[in-house]
Motif scaffolding. Structure first.
Motif, PDB file in Angstrom:
ATOM      1  N   VAL A   1      41.108  77.953   0.261  1.00 35.86           N
ATOM      2  CA  VAL A   1      41.285  79.285   0.106  1.00 35.86           C
ATOM      3  C   VAL A   1      40.172  80.183   0.645  1.00 35.86           C
ATOM      4  O   VAL A   1      40.174  81.303   1.153  1.00 35.86           O
ATOM      5  N   ARG A   2      38.815  79.694   0.146  1.00 41.15           N
ATOM      6  CA  ARG A   2      37.820  80.433   0.556  1.00 41.15           C
ATOM      7  C   ARG A   2      37.414  80.290   1.861  1.00 41.15           C
ATOM      8  O   ARG A   2      37.114  81.454   2.410  1.00 41.15           O
TER       9      ARG A   2
ATOM     10  N   MET B   1      51.115  92.447  -5.316  1.00 47.19           N
ATOM     11  CA  MET B   1      52.089  93.162  -6.259  1.00 47.19           C
ATOM     12  C   MET B   1      53.240  93.461  -5.082  1.00 47.19           C
ATOM     13  O   MET B   1      54.331  93.444  -5.751  1.00 47.19           O
ATOM     14  N   LEU B   2      52.997  93.986  -3.787  1.00 48.48           N
ATOM     15  CA  LEU B   2      54.170  94.446  -3.040  1.00 48.48           C
ATOM     16  C   LEU B   2      54.655  93.383  -2.082  1.00 48.48           C
ATOM     17  O   LEU B   2      55.840  93.392  -1.934  1.00 48.48           O
ATOM     18  N   ALA B   3      53.887  92.540  -1.854  1.00 48.60           N
ATOM     19  CA  ALA B   3      54.568  91.255  -0.940  1.00 48.60           C
ATOM     20  C   ALA B   3      55.153  89.863  -1.637  1.00 48.60           C
ATOM     21  O   ALA B   3      55.769  89.371  -1.272  1.00 48.60           O
ATOM     22  N   GLY B   4      54.485  89.823  -3.051  1.00 51.82           N
ATOM     23  CA  GLY B   4      55.032  88.751  -3.817  1.00 51.82           C
ATOM     24  C   GLY B   4      54.140  87.506  -3.361  1.00 51.82           C
ATOM     25  O   GLY B   4      54.517  86.407  -3.983  1.00 51.82           O
ATOM     26  N   GLN B   5      53.062  87.674  -2.867  1.00 49.66           N
ATOM     27  CA  GLN B   5      52.361  86.585  -2.177  1.00 49.66           C
ATOM     28  C   GLN B   5      50.832  87.290  -1.890  1.00 49.66           C
ATOM     29  O   GLN B   5      50.621  88.324  -1.419  1.00 49.66           O
ATOM     30  N   VAL B   6      49.936  86.420  -2.112  1.00 46.97           N
ATOM     31  CA  VAL B   6      48.426  86.730  -1.614  1.00 46.97           C
ATOM     32  C   VAL B   6      48.337  86.449  -0.261  1.00 46.97           C
ATOM     33  O   VAL B   6      48.945  85.899   0.363  1.00 46.97           O
ATOM     34  N   PRO B   7      47.254  87.319   0.341  1.00 44.48           N
ATOM     35  CA  PRO B   7      47.069  87.411   1.947  1.00 44.48           C
ATOM     36  C   PRO B   7      46.580  86.102   2.134  1.00 44.48           C
ATOM     37  O   PRO B   7      46.941  85.654   3.450  1.00 44.48           O
ATOM     38  N   TYR B   8      45.973  85.270   1.597  1.00 40.56           N
ATOM     39  CA  TYR B   8      45.208  83.858   1.654  1.00 40.56           C
ATOM     40  C   TYR B   8      45.799  83.005   0.679  1.00 40.56           C
ATOM     41  O   TYR B   8      45.740  83.293  -0.521  1.00 40.56           O
ATOM     42  N   ASP B   9      45.982  81.819   1.219  1.00 40.56           N
ATOM     43  CA  ASP B   9      46.356  80.735  -0.016  1.00 40.56           C
ATOM     44  C   ASP B   9      45.979  79.393   0.854  1.00 40.56           C
ATOM     45  O   ASP B   9      45.519  79.411   2.008  1.00 40.56           O
ATOM     46  N   GLY B  10      45.742  78.182  -0.014  1.00 37.73           N
ATOM     47  CA  GLY B  10      45.696  77.194   0.519  1.00 37.73           C
ATOM     48  C   GLY B  10      45.954  75.967  -0.656  1.00 37.73           C
ATOM     49  O   GLY B  10      46.067  76.319  -1.754  1.00 37.73           O
ATOM     50  N   ASP B  11      45.663  74.700  -0.328  1.00 36.92           N
ATOM     51  CA  ASP B  11      45.871  73.444  -1.271  1.00 36.92           C
ATOM     52  C   ASP B  11      44.892  73.271  -1.959  1.00 36.92           C
ATOM     53  O   ASP B  11      44.974  72.814  -3.055  1.00 36.92           O
ATOM     54  N   THR B  12      43.670  73.860  -1.488  1.00 39.80           N
ATOM     55  CA  THR B  12      42.554  73.500  -2.468  1.00 39.80           C
ATOM     56  C   THR B  12      41.662  74.809  -2.684  1.00 39.80           C
ATOM     57  O   THR B  12      41.767  75.878  -1.799  1.00 39.80           O
TER      58      THR B  12
END
Length: 170
Positions: free
Chosen positions: A132-133, A117-128
Protein backbone atom coordinates in the motif's frame (compact mmCIF):
# COMPACT_ATOMS: atom_id res chain seq x y z
CA UNK A 1 -21.97 10.10 20.83
CA UNK A 2 -24.85 8.59 18.95
CA UNK A 3 -24.05 7.25 15.51
CA UNK A 4 -21.25 5.30 13.86
CA UNK A 5 -17.81 5.80 12.39
CA UNK A 6 -17.48 6.47 8.68
CA UNK A 7 -15.55 3.20 8.52
CA UNK A 8 -18.57 1.31 9.87
CA UNK A 9 -20.87 3.20 7.53
CA UNK A 10 -18.73 2.35 4.47
CA UNK A 11 -18.56 -1.32 5.49
CA UNK A 12 -22.32 -1.42 5.76
CA UNK A 13 -23.27 0.75 2.76
CA UNK A 14 -20.27 0.45 0.42
CA UNK A 15 -20.23 4.12 -0.54
CA UNK A 16 -21.96 7.45 0.02
CA UNK A 17 -24.18 9.38 -2.39
CA UNK A 18 -22.64 12.49 -3.95
CA UNK A 19 -24.65 15.10 -2.05
CA UNK A 20 -24.00 13.49 1.34
CA UNK A 21 -20.29 12.96 0.58
CA UNK A 22 -19.92 16.65 -0.32
CA UNK A 23 -21.79 17.75 2.79
CA UNK A 24 -19.68 15.56 5.10
CA UNK A 25 -16.51 16.62 3.27
CA UNK A 26 -17.35 20.28 3.85
CA UNK A 27 -17.85 19.63 7.56
CA UNK A 28 -14.56 17.72 7.73
CA UNK A 29 -12.69 20.47 5.90
CA UNK A 30 -14.09 23.05 8.33
CA UNK A 31 -12.79 21.01 11.30
CA UNK A 32 -9.38 20.53 9.69
CA UNK A 33 -9.22 24.25 8.84
CA UNK A 34 -9.62 25.05 12.54
CA UNK A 35 -6.78 22.69 13.40
CA UNK A 36 -4.54 24.21 10.73
CA UNK A 37 -5.38 27.77 11.87
CA UNK A 38 -3.81 26.81 15.19
CA UNK A 39 -0.65 25.63 13.36
CA UNK A 40 -1.34 21.98 14.07
CA UNK A 41 -2.01 18.97 11.86
CA UNK A 42 -4.10 15.86 12.38
CA UNK A 43 -2.03 13.46 10.23
CA UNK A 44 -4.32 10.47 10.71
CA UNK A 45 -7.50 11.33 8.86
CA UNK A 46 -9.20 8.09 7.90
CA UNK A 47 -12.73 6.61 8.13
CA UNK A 48 -12.13 5.15 11.60
CA UNK A 49 -11.44 8.67 12.91
CA UNK A 50 -14.56 10.23 11.40
CA UNK A 51 -17.68 9.81 13.52
CA UNK A 52 -21.12 10.41 12.03
CA UNK A 53 -23.18 11.85 14.87
CA UNK A 54 -26.96 11.95 14.59
CA UNK A 55 -28.24 15.52 14.47
CA UNK A 56 -31.47 16.85 15.97
CA UNK A 57 -33.34 16.61 12.63
CA UNK A 58 -32.30 13.03 11.89
CA UNK A 59 -29.40 14.04 9.67
CA UNK A 60 -25.79 13.30 10.45
CA UNK A 61 -22.82 15.53 10.99
CA UNK A 62 -19.11 14.81 11.04
CA UNK A 63 -17.03 14.71 14.21
CA UNK A 64 -13.27 14.44 13.69
CA UNK A 65 -11.84 12.10 16.31
CA UNK A 66 -8.50 10.71 17.52
CA UNK A 67 -6.28 13.73 17.42
CA UNK A 68 -3.36 11.87 19.03
CA UNK A 69 -0.95 11.84 16.08
CA UNK A 70 -1.23 15.57 15.49
CA UNK A 71 -0.06 16.23 19.03
CA UNK A 72 3.14 14.29 18.35
CA UNK A 73 4.28 16.86 15.80
CA UNK A 74 7.08 18.90 17.32
CA UNK A 75 9.44 21.33 15.61
CA UNK A 76 11.51 19.18 13.27
CA UNK A 77 10.04 15.90 14.50
CA UNK A 78 7.13 13.71 13.49
CA UNK A 79 6.74 10.29 15.02
CA UNK A 80 3.57 8.81 13.55
CA UNK A 81 2.55 5.31 14.52
CA UNK A 82 -0.13 4.38 12.02
CA UNK A 83 -2.36 1.36 12.31
CA UNK A 84 -2.62 -0.85 9.20
CA UNK A 85 -6.07 0.48 8.24
CA UNK A 86 -4.74 4.04 8.34
CA UNK A 87 -1.90 3.35 5.89
CA UNK A 88 -4.24 3.67 2.91
CA UNK A 89 -4.88 7.32 3.79
CA UNK A 90 -1.44 8.66 4.65
CA UNK A 91 0.29 11.08 2.32
CA UNK A 92 3.43 10.25 0.37
CA UNK A 93 5.58 12.61 2.45
CA UNK A 94 4.57 10.86 5.67
CA UNK A 95 5.98 7.70 4.11
CA UNK A 96 9.15 9.11 2.58
CA UNK A 97 10.04 12.10 4.77
CA UNK A 98 7.75 12.62 7.76
CA UNK A 99 9.62 15.74 8.85
CA UNK A 100 8.00 17.58 5.93
CA UNK A 101 4.45 16.72 7.04
CA UNK A 102 2.07 19.62 7.22
CA UNK A 103 -1.38 20.81 6.18
CA UNK A 104 -1.00 19.22 2.70
CA UNK A 105 -0.75 15.83 4.39
CA UNK A 106 -4.23 16.30 5.84
CA UNK A 107 -5.60 17.55 2.51
CA UNK A 108 -4.18 14.47 0.76
CA UNK A 109 -5.88 12.18 3.30
CA UNK A 110 -9.20 13.99 2.87
CA UNK A 111 -8.90 13.51 -0.90
CA UNK A 112 -8.43 9.76 -0.41
CA UNK A 113 -11.37 9.68 1.99
CA UNK A 114 -13.69 11.48 -0.46
CA UNK A 115 -12.50 9.19 -3.26
CA UNK A 116 -13.45 6.19 -1.14
CA UNK A 117 -16.82 7.62 -0.14
CA UNK A 118 -17.78 8.17 -3.78
CA UNK A 119 -16.12 5.16 -5.44
CA UNK A 120 -16.57 2.57 -2.71
CA UNK A 121 -12.83 1.84 -2.81
CA UNK A 122 -9.58 3.58 -1.96
CA UNK A 123 -7.38 4.71 -4.86
CA UNK A 124 -4.49 2.54 -3.62
CA UNK A 125 -4.67 -0.89 -2.09
CA UNK A 126 -2.45 -3.90 -1.59
CA UNK A 127 -2.03 -7.19 0.21
CA UNK A 128 0.49 -5.79 2.70
CA UNK A 129 1.15 -2.48 4.40
CA UNK A 130 4.37 -2.24 2.38
CA UNK A 131 2.49 -2.73 -0.91
CA UNK A 132 0.00 0.00 0.00
CA UNK A 133 2.72 2.46 0.98
CA UNK A 134 4.71 1.66 -2.17
CA UNK A 135 1.62 2.27 -4.33
CA UNK A 136 0.99 5.62 -2.63
CA UNK A 137 4.55 6.79 -3.24
CA UNK A 138 4.93 5.53 -6.81
CA UNK A 139 1.48 4.79 -8.23
CA UNK A 140 -0.89 6.69 -10.42
CA UNK A 141 -4.47 7.24 -9.37
CA UNK A 142 -7.27 6.27 -11.74
CA UNK A 143 -9.48 9.39 -12.01
CA UNK A 144 -12.52 9.22 -9.77
CA UNK A 145 -15.00 9.90 -12.59
CA UNK A 146 -13.67 6.79 -14.38
CA UNK A 147 -14.17 4.60 -11.30
CA UNK A 148 -17.48 6.19 -10.26
CA UNK A 149 -19.36 7.38 -13.36
CA UNK A 150 -21.87 9.40 -11.33
CA UNK A 151 -19.16 11.80 -10.14
CA UNK A 152 -18.86 14.98 -12.22
CA UNK A 153 -15.48 15.51 -13.87
CA UNK A 154 -15.05 18.83 -12.01
CA UNK A 155 -15.30 17.10 -8.62
CA UNK A 156 -13.00 14.33 -9.84
CA UNK A 157 -10.41 16.95 -10.81
CA UNK A 158 -10.51 18.57 -7.37
CA UNK A 159 -10.04 15.19 -5.69
CA UNK A 160 -7.16 14.31 -8.04
CA UNK A 161 -5.53 17.66 -7.33
CA UNK A 162 -5.76 17.10 -3.57
CA UNK A 163 -3.82 13.85 -4.02
CA UNK A 164 -1.13 15.09 -6.43
CA UNK A 165 2.34 14.20 -5.24
CA UNK A 166 3.87 17.13 -7.13
CA UNK A 167 1.96 19.61 -4.99
CA UNK A 168 2.94 17.82 -1.80
CA UNK A 169 6.64 17.98 -2.63
CA UNK A 170 6.69 21.80 -2.73
Amino acid sequence: LRGESLQEHLRRMGKVDLETALEWSGQLLTAVHEIHQNRMFHLEINPANIFLEFGPNGGRYVVLMDYGVGHRVLPGKVAPAFSPHASKYISPELITSPRTAGPRSDIYSIGVLIYEMLAGQVPYDGDTDYAVRNAIVSGEIKPLHEVAGHVPRSISQVISQSMQRTLIAR
